[in-house]
Write a protein that holds these residues in place. Structure first.
Motif, PDB file in Angstrom:
ATOM      1  N   PRO A  97       0.828  -1.218   0.000  1.00  0.00           N
ATOM      2  CA  PRO A  97       0.000   0.000   0.000  1.00  0.00           C
ATOM      3  C   PRO A  97       0.859   1.263   0.000  1.00  0.00           C
ATOM      4  CG  PRO A  97       0.091  -0.877   2.210  1.00  0.00           C
ATOM      5  CD  PRO A  97       0.869  -1.843   1.345  1.00  0.00           C
ATOM      6  N   THR A  98       1.836   1.270  -0.887  1.00  0.00           N
ATOM      7  CA  THR A  98       2.771   2.392  -0.968  1.00  0.00           C
ATOM      8  C   THR A  98       2.854   2.863  -2.418  1.00  0.00           C
ATOM      9  OG1 THR A  98       4.702   0.984  -1.393  1.00  0.00           O
ATOM     10  CG2 THR A  98       4.163   1.439   0.909  1.00  0.00           C
ATOM     11  N   ASN A  99       3.304   4.077  -2.604  1.00  0.00           N
ATOM     12  CA  ASN A  99       3.608   4.572  -3.936  1.00  0.00           C
ATOM     13  C   ASN A  99       4.788   5.520  -3.812  1.00  0.00           C
ATOM     14  OD1 ASN A  99       3.280   4.589  -6.694  1.00  0.00           O
ATOM     15  ND2 ASN A  99       1.111   5.130  -6.608  1.00  0.00           N
ATOM     16  N   MET A 100       5.605   5.559  -4.870  1.00  0.00           N
ATOM     17  CA  MET A 100       6.818   6.365  -4.813  1.00  0.00           C
ATOM     18  C   MET A 100       6.787   7.450  -5.875  1.00  0.00           C
ATOM     19  SD  MET A 100      10.847   5.226  -5.042  1.00  0.00           S
ATOM     20  CE  MET A 100      10.943   4.522  -3.410  1.00  0.00           C
ATOM     21  N   MET A 101       7.213   8.638  -5.460  1.00  0.00           N
ATOM     22  CA  MET A 101       7.392   9.737  -6.397  1.00  0.00           C
ATOM     23  C   MET A 101       8.890   9.980  -6.550  1.00  0.00           C
ATOM     24  SD  MET A 101       6.023  13.629  -6.117  1.00  0.00           S
ATOM     25  CE  MET A 101       6.836  14.907  -7.069  1.00  0.00           C
ATOM     26  N   LEU A 177       5.993   7.709  -0.707  1.00  0.00           N
ATOM     27  CA  LEU A 177       7.445   7.756  -0.607  1.00  0.00           C
ATOM     28  C   LEU A 177       7.963   8.809  -1.579  1.00  0.00           C
ATOM     29  CD1 LEU A 177       7.964   3.887  -0.682  1.00  0.00           C
ATOM     30  CD2 LEU A 177       7.840   5.348   1.352  1.00  0.00           C
ATOM     31  N   LEU A 178       8.705   9.779  -1.072  1.00  0.00           N
ATOM     32  CA  LEU A 178       9.170  10.908  -1.872  1.00  0.00           C
ATOM     33  C   LEU A 178      10.693  10.895  -1.926  1.00  0.00           C
ATOM     34  CD1 LEU A 178       6.766  13.152   0.090  1.00  0.00           C
ATOM     35  CD2 LEU A 178       6.562  12.974  -2.376  1.00  0.00           C
ATOM     36  N   ASP A 179      11.241  10.566  -3.092  1.00  0.00           N
ATOM     37  CA  ASP A 179      12.687  10.454  -3.251  1.00  0.00           C
ATOM     38  C   ASP A 179      13.227  11.730  -3.885  1.00  0.00           C
ATOM     39  OD1 ASP A 179      15.274   9.602  -3.426  1.00  0.00           O
ATOM     40  OD2 ASP A 179      14.940   8.181  -5.047  1.00  0.00           O
ATOM     41  N   GLU A 180      13.779  12.631  -3.068  1.00  0.00           N
ATOM     42  CA  GLU A 180      14.303  13.921  -3.538  1.00  0.00           C
ATOM     43  C   GLU A 180      13.298  14.582  -4.485  1.00  0.00           C
ATOM     44  OE1 GLU A 180      17.092  15.180  -2.487  1.00  0.00           O
ATOM     45  OE2 GLU A 180      18.414  13.559  -1.870  1.00  0.00           O
TER      46      GLU A 180
END
Length: 383
Positions: A97-101, A177-180
């Motif tokens: 249940p996650t999503n990454m940007m 999830l926010l990667d930089e």
């Protein structure tokens, strides 16, 4: 109806201080190795539901690896990662249940804005009518409704960032999830977007986990910050605690500007510490409670803005006072940063707010100056 400020929510939100609160994301004694390289070293960490949590540190410290383990792109070599009480071992990314940007946004150049947002929903086989409704909601949320039919090359950097954010939120993940995420934006737009992210996170009530090496970004958006180095967490605290009460020289030096005066502890009792910093540093007295032994080495850490810069010596120039010559000056508009060379050869920084327009600088290069501060302005560190 006028929008409500997030202040009341922010002030009351502190589940990490409640022993009864259950963590939402847990890293339990996690180690991650890539061959002989240890990216994450026996790390334990808890993150709570609805928290905006920041992983902060230099490149290669392990922060992105931690995020990838939550997303399912990497698995721990040792230890467990749990989300909402479930051990994520063996659960593929598309079932989490996650999503990454991502920093690069990874938008499909041949698709319109609305098609980019709808892509993940189509993969999930959501009914067409529901997809259209959700896309409409996301466009309104990120204020891009007028740009729905445009393609990525027709958008500004900030608009592309919003499309990527909308696409990440469209599937309603429990954790974003926010990667930089703001690294590609210019300074002014990045600052504005930071506050928009905070407002959005509060409005949606989701858990946000952001990875960044930008300390200002972490301090602006996060409820708590984990400062990392070489695969380990050095300190976890609120932005104010990390800035005002760092637990080590590493954290003090990594977060903002800091002056460090090395000395020997001569008195440590009843919430009071005296430090002899020798030539240039003089005697430093601090209101602080800590476990330290007289004779032990220590470092007095004080932020440049906590110091008062003057051309006139104070009444007591022997305690919490250092003298030197102005070596350099940096004018930043709202503030000026003075580099002062001390008698022992060390240089310290002092920040002065430019409250009036500068026609003629009252303190200039080569002037002899005195720097003073109250006993509660700094902190003594022993590691």
């Amino acid at each position: 109806m006028a929008a409500k400020a997030v202040g009341p929510v922010k002030r009351s939100f502190a589940p990490w201080r409640d022993p009864a609160s259950a963590p939402f994301i847990e890293f339990r004694n996690v180690t991650k190795r890539f061959g002989d390289f240890v990216a994450v070293d026996d790390l334990t960490l808890t993150i709570y539901e609805r928290e905006f949590f920041a992983l902060l540190g230099p490149s290669g410290c392990g922060k992105t690896t931690l995020m990838r383990m939550v997303a399912g792109f990497d698995e721990p070599t040792v230890g467990e990662v749990l989300l909402d009480g479930q051990n994520l071992a063996g659960v593929p990314p598309y079932r989490r249940p996650t999503n990454m940007m991502f920093q690069s946004y990874a938008l499909f150049p041949h698709m319109t804005v609305e098609a980019n947002i709808a892509f993940g929903l189509k993969q999930d086989r959501m009914p067409k009518a529901d997809i259209a409704t959700r896309v409409e909601e996301m466009l309104a949320l990120v204020k891009l409704t007028p740009f729905a039919k445009r393609k990525p090359h027709q958008l500004s950097g900030g608009q592309k960032q919003r499309v990527a954010l909308a696409r990440s939120l469209a599937r309603k993940p429990k954790v974003l999830l926010l990667d930089e995420p703001l690294g590609a934006l210019d300074k002014k737009l990045r600052e504005d977007t930071q506050f928009e992210l905070v407002d959005l996170q509060q409005k949606l009530g989701l858990t946000f986990l952001i990875v960044t090496h930008d300390q200002e970004e972490a301090m602006t958006v996060a409820d708590r910050v984990a400062v990392m180095d070489q695969g380990r967490i050095i300190q976890v605290a609120t932005p104010a605690e990390v800035y005002e009460q760092p637990n080590s020289r590493y954290v003090a030096d990594f977060i903002g500007d800091i002056n460090l005066l090395e000395g020997r502890i001569t008195v440590c009792n009843d919430g009071f510490i005296r430090l002899d910093c020798g030539v240039g540093g003089g005697t430093v007295e601090v209101d602080q409670t800590m476990d330290a032994t007289p004779g032990e080495n220590g470092w007095f850490a004080i932020r440049p803005e906590k110091m008062t810069l003057s051309l006139d010596p104070p009444e007591n120039p022997t305690v919490n006072c250092i003298a030197g010559d102005v070596w350099d000056i940096g004018y930043l508009g709202d503030v000026s940063i003075y580099h002062v060379r001390l008698a022992g050869g060390a240089t310290v920084k002092a920040t002065v707010t430019n409250r009036t327009r500068l026609v003629e600088r009252p303190i200039s290069w080569d002037d002899k100056v005195w720097l003073t501060w109250p006993r509660d302005a700094g902190i003594v560190l022993t590691r």
